[in-house]
Scaffold this active site. Structure first.
Site, PDB file in Angstrom:
ATOM      1  N   THR A   1      -0.286   1.689   7.152  1.00 33.58           N
ATOM      2  CA  THR A   1      -0.252   0.537   6.252  1.00 33.58           C
ATOM      3  C   THR A   1      -0.155  -0.734   7.079  1.00 33.58           C
ATOM      4  OG1 THR A   1       1.052  -0.644   4.586  1.00 33.58           O
ATOM      5  CG2 THR A   1       2.253   0.928   5.939  1.00 33.58           C
TER       6      THR A   1
ATOM      7  N   ARG B   1     -15.028  -5.642   0.816  1.00 30.80           N
ATOM      8  CA  ARG B   1     -14.277  -5.281   2.022  1.00 30.80           C
ATOM      9  C   ARG B   1     -13.594  -3.911   1.846  1.00 30.80           C
ATOM     10  NH1 ARG B   1      -8.577  -4.024   3.043  1.00 30.80           N
ATOM     11  NH2 ARG B   1      -8.031  -4.767   5.093  1.00 30.80           N
TER      12      ARG B   1
ATOM     13  N   THR C   1       0.863  -1.188   0.000  1.00 32.36           N
ATOM     14  CA  THR C   1       0.000   0.000   0.000  1.00 32.36           C
ATOM     15  C   THR C   1       0.895   1.233   0.000  1.00 32.36           C
ATOM     16  OG1 THR C   1      -1.875  -1.030   1.072  1.00 32.36           O
ATOM     17  CG2 THR C   1      -1.543   1.273   1.590  1.00 32.36           C
TER      18      THR C   1
HETATM   19  N1  ASP Z   1      -3.954  -1.183   4.970  1.00 34.07           N
HETATM   20  C1  ASP Z   1      -4.291  -1.775   3.713  1.00 34.07           C
HETATM   21  C2  ASP Z   1      -5.651  -2.425   3.854  1.00 34.07           C
HETATM   22  O1  ASP Z   1      -5.893  -3.102   4.825  1.00 34.07           O
HETATM   23  C3  ASP Z   1      -3.327  -2.825   3.245  1.00 34.07           C
HETATM   24  C4  ASP Z   1      -1.858  -2.489   3.338  1.00 34.07           C
HETATM   25  O2  ASP Z   1      -1.470  -1.516   3.987  1.00 34.07           O
HETATM   26  O3  ASP Z   1      -1.044  -3.206   2.709  1.00 34.07           O
HETATM   27  O4  ASP Z   1      -6.437  -2.299   2.948  1.00 34.07           O
END
Ligand code: ASP
Length: 306
Positions: free
Chosen positions: A225, A203, A176
């Site tokens: 993240t 989701r 992310t």
């Molecule tokens: N935080 C992001 C989510 O849960 C995923 C990530 O940070 O890689 O959608």
């Protein structure tokens, strides 16, 4: 003092050969943001930095977003201005190149904060965002492999299992992106993601949840993240800025926020970047890796790492 920090996601690189490429990606993005910051706007800086990461297929945002359990892309993004508390976000959007720019338009052109799914796509088209397919060959291949592993374990549906899945297959959590900047007047934070690999259709993670994965106010800004459900339950981005309000600098607040995530949900769950309204940057993680890069007044070159 002006400053900007970006992240390219928390998680584990199983294939360490990727690391130099990812570091080059976050460096390039922070420099894109820095150029805008030098022109005076943290808002433009955050948008440009996040766009650079969205356009780089190595990262899980925009081009190169990960796929849902049923093989679709549903992207989330948010942007927030610390001075005015103006905020805009999109969730479960598809068919656009730069979700962060659509989020900015939600902030600037509507009375709303968050648009989802079909409505978000319709809004983007009304505003002139053209059709774009962000799915890459590499992500399709990874999706197929991960899904096969699930099915082999007899788990076509991972109800209540995302956390375990991430422990077993760290690649479920991936890359992310986010940016936080201070232009001398205001802090701005932005985050963009394809979410978590094999996430349930519909989701929504922490990224577009104001206060969850993205937040900015008059004292600081934060972009998270990791496992989105963790950041949502802890209102982590807002909590982190509250730590600054109580007297911590961006680094101490980042560490305190991650300690909180570890205390309640264990390691391998979260990463965060922050900038405070004095121009300090901060970053912390409880995962093995989190790519980051930052620039502050007085620095000739970005500092970057994982
Ligand atoms: N935080 C992001 C989510 O849960 C995923 C990530 O940070 O890689 O959608």
């Amino acid at each position: 003092m002006v400053s900007i920090i970006v992240h390219g996601g928390a998680g584990t690189f199983r294939n360490e050969e990727r690391i130099p490429k990812v570091i080059a990606g976050v460096r390039e993005a922070v420099l894109a943001g820095w150029r805008e910051l030098k022109r005076g706007s943290a808002l433009d800086a955050v948008e440009e930095a996040v766009k650079a990461l969205e356009d780089n297929p190595l990262f899980n945002a925009g081009t190169g977003s990960v796929l849902t359990l049923d093989g679709k892309v549903e992207m989330d993004a948010a942007i927030m201005r610390g001075k005015t508390l103006d905020a805009g976000a999109v969730a479960g959007i598809w068919g656009v190149k730069n979700p962060i720019s659509v989020a900015r338009k939600v902030m600037e052109k509507t009375d709303h904060v968050l648009l989802i799914g079909e409505g978000a796509v319709k809004f983007a088209r009304l505003l002139g965002f053209g059709e774009y397919d962000p799915i890459t060959e590499e992500r399709l291949k990874q999706w197929g492999e991960l899904r096969k592993k699930l099915i082999e374990k007899g788990e076509t549906w991972h109800w209540k299992k995302l956390n375990e899945l991430i422990k077993e297959y760290p690649e479920v959590l991936r890359s992310t992106v986010g940016a936080v900047a201070f232009d001398g007047e205001e802090v701005v934070a932005g985050t963009s993601t394809g979410g978590v690999f094999l996430k349930m259709f519909g989701r929504v993670g922490d990224t577009p949840i104001i206060g969850g994965g993205t937040y900015a106010n008059e004292v600081a800004g934060a972009s998270c993240t990791g496992l989105g459900e963790v950041a949502i339950k802890l209102a982590l981005a807002k909590t982190a800025t509250d730590f600054v309000g109580l007297g911590m600098d961006a680094q101490a607040a980042s560490e305190a926020a991650i300690s909180l995530a570890t205390k309640y949900f264990g390691v391998d769950t979260m990463g965060i970047i922050m900038v405070d309204a004095k121009g300090n940057v901060g970053f912390a993680k409880n995962t093995k890796h989190m790519s980051y890069a930052f620039m502050k007044d007085g620095m000739e070159e970005p500092e970057a790492g994982v």
